[in-house]
Scaffold this active site. Structure first.
Site, mmCIF file in Angstrom:
data_model
loop_
_atom_site.group_PDB
_atom_site.id
_atom_site.type_symbol
_atom_site.label_atom_id
_atom_site.label_comp_id
_atom_site.label_asym_id
_atom_site.label_seq_id
_atom_site.Cartn_x
_atom_site.Cartn_y
_atom_site.Cartn_z
ATOM 1 N N GLU A 33 -8.071 60.453 34.952
ATOM 2 C CA GLU A 33 -8.552 59.217 35.399
ATOM 3 C C GLU A 33 -10.040 59.247 35.178
ATOM 4 O O GLU A 33 -10.849 60.247 35.436
ATOM 5 C CB GLU A 33 -8.276 59.273 36.956
ATOM 6 C CG GLU A 33 -8.950 57.870 37.866
ATOM 7 C CD GLU A 33 -8.800 58.109 39.395
ATOM 8 O OE1 GLU A 33 -8.565 57.005 39.829
ATOM 9 O OE2 GLU A 33 -9.078 59.316 39.805
ATOM 10 N N HIS A 35 -13.786 59.468 35.868
ATOM 11 C CA HIS A 35 -14.735 59.742 37.041
ATOM 12 C C HIS A 35 -16.400 59.720 36.396
ATOM 13 O O HIS A 35 -17.069 60.703 36.455
ATOM 14 C CB HIS A 35 -14.504 61.465 37.236
ATOM 15 C CG HIS A 35 -13.218 61.450 38.061
ATOM 16 N ND1 HIS A 35 -12.011 61.173 37.763
ATOM 17 C CD2 HIS A 35 -13.228 61.939 39.286
ATOM 18 C CE1 HIS A 35 -11.202 61.512 38.880
ATOM 19 N NE2 HIS A 35 -11.878 61.939 39.716
ATOM 20 N N ASP A 44 -9.328 65.335 38.657
ATOM 21 C CA ASP A 44 -8.360 65.316 39.813
ATOM 22 C C ASP A 44 -7.285 66.416 39.698
ATOM 23 O O ASP A 44 -6.402 66.618 40.457
ATOM 24 C CB ASP A 44 -7.591 64.114 40.041
ATOM 25 C CG ASP A 44 -8.551 63.013 40.659
ATOM 26 O OD1 ASP A 44 -9.828 63.437 41.033
ATOM 27 O OD2 ASP A 44 -8.547 62.041 40.603
ATOM 28 N N HIS A 119 -5.454 63.803 43.953
ATOM 29 C CA HIS A 119 -5.516 62.520 43.753
ATOM 30 C C HIS A 119 -5.048 61.432 44.581
ATOM 31 O O HIS A 119 -3.836 61.640 44.903
ATOM 32 C CB HIS A 119 -4.753 62.176 42.244
ATOM 33 C CG HIS A 119 -4.875 60.668 41.849
ATOM 34 N ND1 HIS A 119 -5.917 60.014 41.443
ATOM 35 C CD2 HIS A 119 -4.035 59.831 41.607
ATOM 36 C CE1 HIS A 119 -5.698 58.778 41.206
ATOM 37 N NE2 HIS A 119 -4.708 58.525 41.061
ATOM 38 N N GLU A 121 -4.233 58.561 45.133
ATOM 39 C CA GLU A 121 -3.258 57.472 45.206
ATOM 40 C C GLU A 121 -1.813 58.055 44.995
ATOM 41 O O GLU A 121 -0.565 57.593 45.231
ATOM 42 C CB GLU A 121 -3.447 56.726 43.857
ATOM 43 C CG GLU A 121 -4.594 55.750 44.057
ATOM 44 C CD GLU A 121 -5.874 56.319 43.584
ATOM 45 O OE1 GLU A 121 -6.745 55.604 43.296
ATOM 46 O OE2 GLU A 121 -6.154 57.487 43.853
ATOM 47 N N HIS A 176 -15.219 58.942 45.330
ATOM 48 C CA HIS A 176 -14.708 59.156 43.851
ATOM 49 C C HIS A 176 -15.855 59.310 43.024
ATOM 50 O O HIS A 176 -16.734 58.399 42.789
ATOM 51 C CB HIS A 176 -14.014 57.780 43.532
ATOM 52 C CG HIS A 176 -13.479 57.805 42.248
ATOM 53 N ND1 HIS A 176 -12.394 58.709 41.673
ATOM 54 C CD2 HIS A 176 -13.851 57.186 41.065
ATOM 55 C CE1 HIS A 176 -12.210 58.500 40.401
ATOM 56 N NE2 HIS A 176 -13.189 57.698 40.104
ATOM 57 N N GLU A 181 -17.024 65.683 44.730
ATOM 58 C CA GLU A 181 -16.188 65.916 43.628
ATOM 59 C C GLU A 181 -17.296 66.619 42.491
ATOM 60 O O GLU A 181 -16.811 67.400 41.677
ATOM 61 C CB GLU A 181 -15.660 64.652 42.796
ATOM 62 C CG GLU A 181 -14.252 64.453 43.628
ATOM 63 C CD GLU A 181 -13.379 63.259 42.749
ATOM 64 O OE1 GLU A 181 -12.225 63.715 42.671
ATOM 65 O OE2 GLU A 181 -13.889 62.316 42.522
#
Length: 260
Positions: A33, A35, A44, A119, A121, A176, A181
């Protein structure tokens, strides 16, 4: 060669580890994904994999290869699925992967599994996969498998959040590709972090609802939901050490329970 990485073992070495237990198999669960401009798309799954590797140095555990694809990126927590490179699974696919892999671990003789998610989701699809695996295994007469599912960031203490966010914590959803992170990336894979490419977009502001198809204009063009300029390697070290210590302690308790 001594290794805790399942993919690096021969089947004989793995079988020996399982049979001499107690043993927990750690399954990192992540995504591919976007970033932002400064973090790799594998963030992730790279972060939970690193955490799992460190945990396996503390407790009797084997680290399975990570699931490197996750459920579709959502605008309010991952920027959305419209960015080039973000490569996602349908929920049913992710559920089936988690179910099948856990079912295979049980066939090997493993009776303790930890799904370490990186992650957001993925959460409910992972839960469904775990529940389906347990249901099928019970029907086959295997009733003693226990699965721990966790999101690593839930192990952040309030004191550490205060240290990382002296001006106030914006919440995990807006983190995010932001301070947490990015700091973790500076600690775990500094060679992949492009701090010179940070984009100073303001924090995203979302209404308390979703629209389908997603409103791409709600997401900052960079894909970063909150500024990452406060990220440091020192913060990343504090976060990483805290996650490893606290998760290892929690999983140790589950292993000890299995011996009673």
């Amino acid at each position: 060669m001594t290794t805790n990485m399942m993919a690096e073992m021969t089947w004989v070495e793995y079988q020996r580890r399982v049979k001499t237990g107690p043993l927990m198999v750690l399954l990192p669960l992540g995504a591919l994904e976007q970033h932002g401009h400064h973090l790799p798309m594998g963030t992730d799954h790279l972060l939970p994999l690193a955490i799992c590797k460190a945990i396996a140095e503390r407790i009797p555990a084997v680290v399975a290869p990570p699931v490197a694809y996750g459920y579709k990126s959502q605008p309010r927590m991952g920027g959305g699925n419209h960015f080039p490179g973000t490569t996602s699974l349908d929920g049913s696919t992710l559920t089936a992967i988690v179910r099948d892999v856990i079912r295979e671990f049980a066939r090997h003789g493993v009776r303790r599994v930890a799904v370490v998610n990186g992650h957001c989701e993925n959460a409910f699809f992972a839960i469904e996969g775990i529940e389906l695996a347990l249901r099928e295994l019970r029907a086959a007469g295997i009733n003693d498998l226990k699965v721990v599912r966790l999101d690593y960031w839930e192990f952040t203490t309030a004191a550490t959040l205060d240290r990382c966010f002296p001006q106030g914590f914006p919440g995990y959803a807006l983190e995010h590709a932001a301070v947490l992170e990015t700091s973790m990336g500076l600690q775990v894979f500094p060679e992949l972090v492009r701090m010179d490419c940070l984009v100073d977009d303001p924090a995203a502001v979302f209404p308390p609802y979703d629209v389908h198809p997603a409103r791409q204009e709600w997401v900052p063009p960079s894909g970063v939901l909150s500024p990452a300029k406060g990220a440091t390697r020192e913060k990343g070290r504090v976060l990483f050490d805290e996650y490893v210590e606290r998760i290892a302690d929690a999983l140790s308790k589950e292993i000890e329970e299995a011996q009673r």
